[in-house]
Design a protein around this motif. Sequence first.
Motif, mmCIF file in Angstrom:
data_model
loop_
_atom_site.group_PDB
_atom_site.id
_atom_site.type_symbol
_atom_site.label_atom_id
_atom_site.label_comp_id
_atom_site.label_asym_id
_atom_site.label_seq_id
_atom_site.Cartn_x
_atom_site.Cartn_y
_atom_site.Cartn_z
ATOM 1 N N ILE A 44 2.193 -8.175 -7.416
ATOM 2 C CA ILE A 44 2.679 -7.461 -6.220
ATOM 3 C C ILE A 44 3.017 -6.017 -6.566
ATOM 4 N N LEU A 45 3.617 -5.796 -7.744
ATOM 5 C CA LEU A 45 3.949 -4.428 -8.137
ATOM 6 C C LEU A 45 2.694 -3.579 -8.378
ATOM 7 N N MET A 46 1.622 -4.219 -8.872
ATOM 8 C CA MET A 46 0.406 -3.461 -9.176
ATOM 9 C C MET A 46 -0.499 -3.292 -7.959
ATOM 10 N N GLU A 47 -0.671 -4.366 -7.179
ATOM 11 C CA GLU A 47 -1.638 -4.339 -6.091
ATOM 12 C C GLU A 47 -1.005 -4.196 -4.719
ATOM 13 N N GLY A 48 0.255 -4.600 -4.583
ATOM 14 C CA GLY A 48 0.887 -4.569 -3.276
ATOM 15 C C GLY A 48 0.472 -5.766 -2.442
ATOM 16 N N ALA A 49 1.153 -5.956 -1.342
ATOM 17 C CA ALA A 49 0.836 -7.049 -0.417
ATOM 18 C C ALA A 49 -0.224 -6.566 0.551
ATOM 19 N N MET A 50 -1.469 -6.953 0.318
ATOM 20 C CA MET A 50 -2.590 -6.406 1.080
ATOM 21 C C MET A 50 -2.475 -6.749 2.553
ATOM 22 N N GLU A 51 -1.971 -7.932 2.881
ATOM 23 C CA GLU A 51 -1.924 -8.327 4.281
ATOM 24 C C GLU A 51 -0.876 -7.540 5.060
ATOM 25 N N GLU A 52 0.126 -6.975 4.378
ATOM 26 C CA GLU A 52 1.199 -6.296 5.078
ATOM 27 C C GLU A 52 1.040 -4.775 5.066
ATOM 28 N N ASP A 53 0.187 -4.212 4.213
ATOM 29 C CA ASP A 53 -0.008 -2.771 4.102
ATOM 30 C C ASP A 53 -1.229 -2.387 4.938
ATOM 31 N N ARG A 54 -1.011 -1.780 6.103
ATOM 32 C CA ARG A 54 -2.124 -1.451 6.988
ATOM 33 C C ARG A 54 -2.981 -0.337 6.402
ATOM 34 N N THR A 55 -2.389 0.566 5.632
ATOM 35 C CA THR A 55 -3.165 1.633 4.998
ATOM 36 C C THR A 55 -4.171 1.056 4.021
ATOM 37 N N ALA A 56 -3.725 0.066 3.226
ATOM 38 C CA ALA A 56 -4.645 -0.565 2.284
ATOM 39 C C ALA A 56 -5.755 -1.311 3.012
ATOM 40 N N VAL A 57 -5.433 -1.930 4.147
ATOM 41 C CA VAL A 57 -6.452 -2.616 4.934
ATOM 42 C C VAL A 57 -7.480 -1.609 5.458
ATOM 43 N N LEU A 58 -6.996 -0.434 5.943
ATOM 44 C CA LEU A 58 -7.907 0.600 6.438
ATOM 45 C C LEU A 58 -8.832 1.092 5.329
ATOM 46 N N ILE A 59 -8.319 1.308 4.144
ATOM 47 C CA ILE A 59 -9.139 1.779 3.030
ATOM 48 C C ILE A 59 -10.192 0.744 2.667
ATOM 49 N N ASN A 60 -9.827 -0.530 2.692
ATOM 50 C CA ASN A 60 -10.823 -1.569 2.397
ATOM 51 C C ASN A 60 -11.922 -1.597 3.440
ATOM 52 N N LEU A 61 -11.566 -1.378 4.720
ATOM 53 C CA LEU A 61 -12.584 -1.317 5.770
ATOM 54 C C LEU A 61 -13.518 -0.133 5.567
ATOM 55 N N LEU A 62 -12.963 1.023 5.170
ATOM 56 C CA LEU A 62 -13.796 2.193 4.909
ATOM 57 C C LEU A 62 -14.741 1.955 3.740
ATOM 58 N N ASN A 63 -14.267 1.280 2.725
ATOM 59 C CA ASN A 63 -15.115 1.014 1.557
ATOM 60 C C ASN A 63 -16.288 0.115 1.897
ATOM 61 N N ARG A 64 -16.121 -0.756 2.881
ATOM 62 C CA ARG A 64 -17.196 -1.656 3.263
ATOM 63 C C ARG A 64 -18.103 -1.072 4.347
ATOM 64 N N SER A 65 -17.733 0.094 4.927
ATOM 65 C CA SER A 65 -18.516 0.692 6.013
ATOM 66 C C SER A 65 -19.696 1.501 5.471
ATOM 67 N N LYS A 66 -20.829 1.468 6.186
ATOM 68 C CA LYS A 66 -22.002 2.254 5.814
ATOM 69 C C LYS A 66 -21.859 3.725 6.205
ATOM 70 N N LYS A 67 -20.959 4.043 7.147
ATOM 71 C CA LYS A 67 -20.756 5.421 7.612
ATOM 72 C C LYS A 67 -19.443 5.975 7.046
ATOM 73 N N GLN A 68 -19.189 5.700 5.804
ATOM 74 C CA GLN A 68 -17.922 6.092 5.195
ATOM 75 C C GLN A 68 -17.740 7.601 5.173
ATOM 76 N N ASP A 69 -18.798 8.351 4.756
ATOM 77 C CA ASP A 69 -18.671 9.807 4.659
ATOM 78 C C ASP A 69 -18.442 10.444 6.024
ATOM 79 N N GLU A 70 -19.138 9.951 7.042
ATOM 80 C CA GLU A 70 -18.971 10.510 8.385
ATOM 81 C C GLU A 70 -17.565 10.262 8.910
ATOM 82 N N ILE A 71 -17.051 9.081 8.674
ATOM 83 C CA ILE A 71 -15.698 8.756 9.152
ATOM 84 C C ILE A 71 -14.668 9.615 8.444
ATOM 85 N N LEU A 72 -14.811 9.832 7.131
ATOM 86 C CA LEU A 72 -13.853 10.647 6.386
ATOM 87 C C LEU A 72 -13.881 12.104 6.849
#
Length: 480
Positions: free
Chosen positions: A325-353
Amino acid sequence: MNLNSKIPKEFYRLFASKYMDYYQQFLIAIYEESGRSYSLLGLTEMECRSIMNERIAAQTLDWSEEQFDEEGELLTKANMASVCLKHLEAWGWLRRDYDEILDSYVVSFPEYSQMFVELFARLHSEEPTRERESVLAVYSYLYTYSGDKEKNNEILKSAFNTSRSLLQMLANMQEGMRGYFDELSRQKSFLGIQEVLVKEINNSDSRKYAILTTTDSFYRYKEAVKELIDQNLSENEARKQEFLDGRERLRIKIQEERGEENERLHNGFAVQLRKLERAVGLCEEAVNIIRMIERQFDAIERRYNKLIEQKTVFASRAAARIRYILMEGAMEEDRTAVLINLLNRSKKQDEILKELGRRMRVTERFKIVTDQSLYRKKNSEKKEFYPQSVKQAEEAGEMGEFILKPLYTRREIDAFRRKNERDGVFTVTENTVRSMEDLEKLFFVWQDAVEIADSGREITIGREFENREGYRFSELKIKE
């Protein structure tokens, strides 16, 4: 006839009453007072009502409204003791007998009722019951039997019942530990893990476990109990053989005296023969009970070792979960981490950024702030903000990968183990530990042997050592 058949049909109406808690407290108070009473005849009904009134006065029962019991009788503060006493006598919890000497009715407890009342007393008591589930109690029974001249087998039966209760207690501890494993795996925050650890430390099983490992140390009395078992077995075998020899001599004597017409002599021989046969039967019964105690004690040792292993694994998993938990954090409770994971899986990552950078309208580049970050003054010149893609985080593996690493290398631990091996067997003696480093290396050797134990490895823990340097550790043998 067993006691269950003697229980009246209305006996269990107490458990259906809304005043069940009061009935239980009344029975406990009367039972305890009857044991302390100086009167050999028992407590009278007047004394019972007085005891019950003292309990009623200590309760916070609301008498402002009319209250009726299950029988439809109106209860008041004045008549509650009389009504409850009448119900307890009618339901069979108390026995009512007239005593001519006291010229009043005397109250006593039937045998089946005593068992329930003693159970109520233990349920209402906050003190832990040690005497029923104790290694010391087993040791005490066996020691008493070894010194008993009459060799009463009831002492051995008490030792067997106590060892069986101790085995059941250890089994209950194991089941409770499995429940805490499940709770720990469901926690997603540090506070949740802390709550599970606090609950595990403060429960009754942990207190009993602490007693087993300190004042009632299993390993401290294990060898003494086994020695008493072997001693009692050998003594019973010798006594049995002595009685068998005496019985054989008496039978030969009866054959020699058969021609004489002396009925009194023959009757005396018959009585002696029956006594010897009964003594042989008691010796055989004692041997069977001691064998059962020995099997129970072996099972207790296996359960105890397994419980120690579970405690170690539980502590390791808790540390691993905290590190995760100290290293990775609680992924289900951190919305920022969830957003970053969605961006990493998106094909239009550069356009969205790029679009995100245009809309946010900030010029300061993002930074990762950690506990090791140092305070620095802000720079006057500001750089244009441009979002960067976050590197893909490595997926978390098994929980064992996050267990805290030891302070010593594997080469140092293996060298320590080879240094103390004799004919392929790792053996701990009084001279094994000479420093704190040796003690820590010994712990890691034991931990590795327990966590990756297989069927081909034998682990034996013996008595406790204390060397001149003041270090205390247990005798340990690991055979591959």
